[in-house]
Design a protein around this motif. Structure first.
Motif, short mmCIF file in Angstrom:
data_model
loop_
_atom_site.label_atom_id
_atom_site.label_comp_id
_atom_site.label_asym_id
_atom_site.label_seq_id
_atom_site.Cartn_x
_atom_site.Cartn_y
_atom_site.Cartn_z
N GLU A 1 -1.05 2.87 14.83
CA GLU A 1 0.38 2.99 14.52
C GLU A 1 0.75 4.38 14.00
O GLU A 1 1.89 4.76 14.02
N GLY A 2 -0.22 5.10 13.44
CA GLY A 2 0.05 6.42 12.91
C GLY A 2 0.46 6.37 11.45
O GLY A 2 0.57 5.33 10.85
N ALA A 3 0.68 7.55 10.89
CA ALA A 3 0.96 7.67 9.46
C ALA A 3 2.40 8.08 9.20
O ALA A 3 2.71 8.62 8.15
N GLY A 4 3.29 7.81 10.13
CA GLY A 4 4.66 8.28 10.04
C GLY A 4 5.43 7.83 8.81
O GLY A 4 6.31 8.53 8.34
N SER A 5 5.09 6.69 8.25
CA SER A 5 5.87 6.20 7.12
C SER A 5 5.21 6.47 5.77
O SER A 5 5.65 5.95 4.76
N LEU A 6 4.18 7.30 5.75
CA LEU A 6 3.57 7.66 4.47
C LEU A 6 4.43 8.71 3.77
O LEU A 6 5.09 9.51 4.42
N PRO A 7 4.43 8.71 2.45
CA PRO A 7 5.27 9.67 1.73
C PRO A 7 4.79 11.10 1.92
O PRO A 7 3.60 11.34 2.15
N ALA A 8 5.71 12.04 1.80
CA ALA A 8 5.37 13.45 1.88
C ALA A 8 4.38 13.78 0.77
O ALA A 8 4.45 13.22 -0.32
N GLY A 9 3.45 14.66 1.05
CA GLY A 9 2.43 15.02 0.07
C GLY A 9 1.17 14.21 0.22
O GLY A 9 0.21 14.41 -0.52
N THR A 10 1.15 13.29 1.17
CA THR A 10 -0.01 12.46 1.43
C THR A 10 -0.77 13.02 2.61
O THR A 10 -0.19 13.35 3.63
N ALA B 1 0.84 -1.20 0.00
CA ALA B 1 0.00 0.00 0.00
C ALA B 1 0.87 1.25 0.00
O ALA B 1 0.64 2.18 -0.77
N ARG B 2 1.88 1.27 0.84
CA ARG B 2 2.76 2.45 0.92
C ARG B 2 3.54 2.66 -0.37
O ARG B 2 3.74 3.80 -0.79
N GLU B 3 3.96 1.59 -1.03
CA GLU B 3 4.67 1.72 -2.31
C GLU B 3 3.75 2.29 -3.38
O GLU B 3 4.16 3.18 -4.14
N VAL B 4 2.53 1.80 -3.46
CA VAL B 4 1.57 2.30 -4.44
C VAL B 4 1.26 3.77 -4.18
O VAL B 4 1.24 4.58 -5.11
N ILE B 5 1.05 4.11 -2.92
CA ILE B 5 0.77 5.51 -2.56
C ILE B 5 1.94 6.40 -2.96
O ILE B 5 1.75 7.48 -3.52
N ALA B 6 3.16 5.96 -2.71
CA ALA B 6 4.35 6.74 -3.07
C ALA B 6 4.42 6.96 -4.58
O ALA B 6 4.75 8.07 -5.04
N HIS B 7 4.11 5.94 -5.37
CA HIS B 7 4.12 6.09 -6.83
C HIS B 7 3.05 7.08 -7.29
O HIS B 7 3.30 7.89 -8.19
N GLN B 8 1.88 7.02 -6.68
CA GLN B 8 0.81 7.93 -7.06
C GLN B 8 1.17 9.38 -6.73
O GLN B 8 0.93 10.28 -7.53
N VAL B 9 1.76 9.59 -5.57
CA VAL B 9 2.19 10.94 -5.19
C VAL B 9 3.27 11.44 -6.15
O VAL B 9 3.23 12.58 -6.61
#
Length: 75
Positions: free
Chosen positions: A40-49, A15-23
């Protein structure tokens, strides 16, 4: 494209990889962190999310985000 992801597991790396590609492609991305992922929080989501933990996100607010999006992905 406006993308909405519903993430339930904190360690979902796909999920995080797909989100990073979309951003990176310039998409508007919002992520609703549910169940285990919300604690757990959203700490490892890419910037811009935009991360939206549920709770405190209410059902009516979730419906608004669903209406905003062009694509919804549940993980």
């Amino acid at each position: 494209m406006r993308q909405l992801h519903l993430v339930r597991r904190a360690g979902d790396t796909l999920a995080r990889e797909v989100i990073a590609h979309q951003v990176a492609d310039g998409d508007e991305v919002r992520v609703v962190m549910m169940l285990e992922a919300a604690t757990e929080g959203a700490g490892s989501l890419p910037a811009g999310t935009e991360a939206l933990p549920m709770p405190p996100l209410q059902y009516d607010e979730l419906v608004e985000h669903l209406a905003w999006s062009e694509r919804v992905v549940s993980w």
